[in-house]
Scaffold this active site. Structure first.
Site, short mmCIF file in Angstrom:
data_model
loop_
_atom_site.label_atom_id
_atom_site.label_comp_id
_atom_site.label_asym_id
_atom_site.label_seq_id
_atom_site.Cartn_x
_atom_site.Cartn_y
_atom_site.Cartn_z
N PHE A 41 0.82 -1.22 0.00
CA PHE A 41 0.00 0.00 0.00
C PHE A 41 0.85 1.26 0.00
CE2 PHE A 41 -0.27 2.57 3.89
CZ PHE A 41 0.57 1.88 4.74
N LYS A 42 2.12 1.16 0.38
CA LYS A 42 2.98 2.35 0.42
C LYS A 42 3.14 2.98 -0.96
CE LYS A 42 5.38 1.10 4.64
NZ LYS A 42 4.63 -0.14 4.98
#
Ligand SMILES: *Cc1c(COP(=O)(O)O)cnc(C)c1O
Length: 458
Positions: A107-108
């Site tokens: 998700f980064k």
């Protein structure tokens, strides 16, 4: 938009300065001077268009609206799913929001693909060059590298503990062929890498000569970019929506708090932890006391002190920076923090719920979810799904669990639970054949500084 420090001493800054500064000069974290209201989503907007609309009040006049939209379009074009963050139903009132379709499968990417473009834009405007340094135990390094690799105004140096990341994680960093990307294998632990980075920042002359900068999880722009998927999920679902968030540094779930504060129809925020459960103990028992970090199957959540928690503490304290600084100082000295009952009642007990899963329970969730739905969960997401299932009976409404990593990023745990080894998606299928570029260095500050100095373009 102006930004204030959570410790109340540093000068107010605008968005562009906050983007590059990272930490405030008083050691605090920057937050907007006020929280804007969310505008209604317009039917038919793409993820990138909605992202630009939500973030515009935070960037203010520092970036023209058309330019912000263009950067969002460009950033989210790198995602392998047209919805960018699609919702998948896995139970009667339970959805998973997949945040792992970006270039490095975690998700980064959602924040860092945009942050790289914001850096390029702001640095070009100011005709400045910066040297980004960071330490990683896996996920952050690859996402940061992929976000920065096309920047002509920034070099990036990422330190990782030699031999202690998974092969997929290492190759995602070392196979990026870009002249501004430098991956350094340190003969030491992750803590050694972090200490080296801190020491570089503490060397004032070096810091200034190289214009050191960071893109770690306290960077405001990362927190800001993460607000968007909470809002798009509530755009698509009816009624009040609860979110369950696999948590480490508290950045992701704090972005959910912001979305709620801005008016998104969000009920509860469920903070999910693995055996490193300081957040669970704080939210459920008002016990925030540090313990030793224990390695788990969800390594990106193996954290004891959650750096972004300071931003929530500042809000709990009615934005009293002096009080926040004092509490954090006591926490550092004693290893313990607790909040008065009346403060908890307003700001915590009505919003946050927490739950923890150990590794055995995590594997069990992966196994069970696969049997029921055919879906493979990575171990971080599984901690979230398990925590959500545990608290759901006591919370009304729909639950969205955030899927923070692709199962192929952590294939060993998935295979252990299900017997199935998840395949890397097409754009990474040849990862194991790509050429690696690594510099091995001893755990020695002078050696690392010499290398950085020699290779930074400035
Ligand atoms: C970074 C990370 C987390 C933790 O997110 P925080 O914002 O630090 O709470 C969870 N899962 C994965 C896969 C991550 O990479």
């Amino acid at each position: 938009m102006r930004y204030v420090s959570t410790r109340g001493q540093a000068a107010e800054l605008g968005f562009a300065e906050v983007l590059l500064a990272g930490l405030a000069s008083d050691g605090g974290l920057y937050v907007p001077a006020e929280w804007p209201c969310l505008s209604d989503g317009v039917e038919g907007m793409t993820y990138a268009e909605r992202a630009a609309q939500i973030m515009q009040p935070f960037v203010g006049d520092d970036i023209a609206a058309a330019d912000l939209t263009a950067m969002c379009v460009d950033a989210y074009r790198t995602f392998a799913h047209p919805a960018v963050a699609p919702l998948i139903q896995i139970g009667d009132d339970h959805f998973v929001q997949e945040l792992f379709h970006g270039p490095t499968l975690a998700f980064k990417d959602i924040a860092l693909q945009l942050v790289g473009r914001l850096f390029e834009y702001v640095l070009a405007q100011q005709d400045r060059h910066v040297t980004i340094v960071g330490a990683t135990s896996g996920d952050t390094g690859s996402a940061a590298i992929d976000g920065i690799k096309h920047c002509s105004y920034a070099d990036i140096f990422i330190l990782y503990p030699n031999g202690r990341t998974s092969e997929v994680q290492r190759r995602q960093m070392t196979t990026v062929d870009s002249p501004n990307v430098h991956v350094i294998a340190i003969d030491g632990s992750f803590d050694d890498c972090q200490d080296l980075v801190k020491a570089m920042f503490n060397d004032a002359a070096f810091r200034q000569r190289l214009s050191l900068s960071a893109v770690n999880s306290i960077n405001w722009a990362r927190v800001m970019a993460q607000v968007v998927y909470y809002a798009t999920a509530t755009d698509h679902l009816r009624g009040e929506v609860n979110f369950c968030v696999p948590s480490g540094n508290f950045g992701n779930v704090f972005s959910g708090w912001i979305a709620k504060r801005m008016g998104a129809p969000i009920g509860r925020l469920v903070v999910a932890s693995n055996a490193n459960d300081i957040l669970t103990r704080f939210f459920n028992d008002n016990d925030m006391s540090t313990r030793a970090v224990v390695p788990s199957l969800s390594p990106s959540m193996d954290i004891q002190v959650s750096s972004n928690f300071e931003r929530l503490l500042f809000e709990i304290n009615d934005r009293d920076g002096g009080l926040t600084a004092e509490q954090l100082q006591r926490f550092r000295a004693s290893g313990r923090l607790s909040i008065e009952a009346d403060q908890r009642a307003n700001d915590i007990d009505g919003v946050f719920t927490a739950a923890r899963l150990d590794d055995g329970e995590t594997l069990d969730v992966i196994r069970r979810t696969y049997a029921l739905t055919g879906m493979l969960l990575d171990p971080h997401t599984a901690v979230g799904v398990g925590a959500a299932e545990r608290v759901q009976p006591s919370i009304p409404g729909v639950m969205v669990t955030l899927a923070t990593a692709h199962p192929a990023k952590f294939p060993d745990a998935v295979e252990r639970a299900t017997g199935i080894r998840p395949q890397l998606p097409l754009h990474l299928a040849d990862l194991m054949e790509r050429r690696e570029r690594i510099t091995e260095l001893p755990n020695d500050l002078a050696a690392v500084q010499t290398f950085v100095e020699r290779h930074a373009h400035r």
